[in-house]
Design a protein around this motif. Sequence first.
Motif, PDB file in Angstrom:
ATOM      1  N   SER A   1      -8.698  22.996  -5.967  1.00  0.00           N
ATOM      2  CA  SER A   1      -9.246  22.215  -4.859  1.00  0.00           C
ATOM      3  C   SER A   1      -8.306  21.077  -4.471  1.00  0.00           C
ATOM      4  CB  SER A   1     -10.619  21.660  -5.242  1.00  0.00           C
ATOM      5  OG  SER A   1     -11.121  20.835  -4.218  1.00  0.00           O
ATOM      6  N   ASP A   2      -7.761  20.385  -5.468  1.00  0.00           N
ATOM      7  CA  ASP A   2      -6.814  19.299  -5.195  1.00  0.00           C
ATOM      8  C   ASP A   2      -5.577  19.816  -4.470  1.00  0.00           C
ATOM      9  OD1 ASP A   2      -8.478  17.421  -6.334  1.00  0.00           O
ATOM     10  OD2 ASP A   2      -7.306  17.221  -8.187  1.00  0.00           O
TER      11      ASP A   2
ATOM     12  N   THR B   1       2.064  27.352 -11.881  1.00  0.00           N
ATOM     13  CA  THR B   1       1.030  27.825 -10.962  1.00  0.00           C
ATOM     14  C   THR B   1       1.640  28.676  -9.857  1.00  0.00           C
ATOM     15  OG1 THR B   1      -0.397  25.940 -11.439  1.00  0.00           O
ATOM     16  CG2 THR B   1      -0.779  27.085  -9.349  1.00  0.00           C
ATOM     17  N   ILE B   2       2.771  28.258  -9.323  1.00  0.00           N
ATOM     18  CA  ILE B   2       3.442  29.045  -8.286  1.00  0.00           C
ATOM     19  C   ILE B   2       3.888  30.385  -8.849  1.00  0.00           C
ATOM     20  CG2 ILE B   2       5.487  29.159  -6.796  1.00  0.00           C
ATOM     21  CD1 ILE B   2       5.150  26.095  -6.421  1.00  0.00           C
ATOM     22  N   ALA B   3       4.396  30.382 -10.074  1.00  0.00           N
ATOM     23  CA  ALA B   3       4.818  31.636 -10.713  1.00  0.00           C
ATOM     24  C   ALA B   3       3.630  32.573 -10.895  1.00  0.00           C
ATOM     25  CB  ALA B   3       5.487  31.350 -12.052  1.00  0.00           C
ATOM     26  N   LYS B   4       2.480  32.039 -11.276  1.00  0.00           N
ATOM     27  CA  LYS B   4       1.290  32.876 -11.460  1.00  0.00           C
ATOM     28  C   LYS B   4       0.782  33.414 -10.125  1.00  0.00           C
ATOM     29  CE  LYS B   4      -0.127  30.911 -15.821  1.00  0.00           C
ATOM     30  NZ  LYS B   4      -0.997  29.942 -16.485  1.00  0.00           N
TER      31      LYS B   4
ATOM     32  N   ALA C   1      -8.778  30.504  -8.980  1.00  0.00           N
ATOM     33  CA  ALA C   1      -8.468  29.582 -10.076  1.00  0.00           C
ATOM     34  C   ALA C   1      -8.484  30.316 -11.412  1.00  0.00           C
ATOM     35  CB  ALA C   1      -9.462  28.421 -10.084  1.00  0.00           C
ATOM     36  N   LYS C   2      -9.489  31.162 -11.613  1.00  0.00           N
ATOM     37  CA  LYS C   2      -9.587  31.931 -12.859  1.00  0.00           C
ATOM     38  C   LYS C   2      -8.408  32.896 -12.983  1.00  0.00           C
ATOM     39  CE  LYS C   2     -12.712  35.007 -15.368  1.00  0.00           C
ATOM     40  NZ  LYS C   2     -13.963  35.749 -15.327  1.00  0.00           N
ATOM     41  N   LEU C   3      -8.064  33.552 -11.878  1.00  0.00           N
ATOM     42  CA  LEU C   3      -6.973  34.522 -11.879  1.00  0.00           C
ATOM     43  C   LEU C   3      -5.643  33.886 -12.287  1.00  0.00           C
ATOM     44  CD1 LEU C   3      -6.096  37.477 -11.125  1.00  0.00           C
ATOM     45  CD2 LEU C   3      -5.617  36.579  -8.846  1.00  0.00           C
TER      46      LEU C   3
END
Length: 138
Positions: free
Chosen positions: A43-44, A56-59, A32-34
Amino acid sequence: MPEKKHKGTAKHLGSRLRQWRKTIPMKSYELAKLIKISQGSLSDIENEKSLPSADTIAKLYQFSNLNIVWLLTGKGPMTRDETGSAQEEGMVSSMLEQYGEDQKLREVIEKVVRIYKKGGLEKRAHLIGFVNGADPGE
């Protein structure tokens, strides 16, 4: 409120993400931090209560070797090839030839490539963050 059930390719995205994370191995708070989301959001996603955003997918793609096609569809290998393509190897060789006279620069290029390929997710993320922050642009 009833829990959402995802259909199609996203149906098992959360469980695939958890499956991949456990192979690293990385704790959920570390991932999550990364990728700069809250541990609750991760978690969700992993519990299939929500889907990840495009950001988020890109990260996940940027900071890991996770194969996004596998994440989304369950098809193909779980991770991207870490050995690098022939084109990438050619670029590194070309850079080393070009800067061969400058031994310090040559050593830095070799270290950066080694860290990126073998340093793990956290070191890769730090390297990318540093390079992006230090880049003066063209």
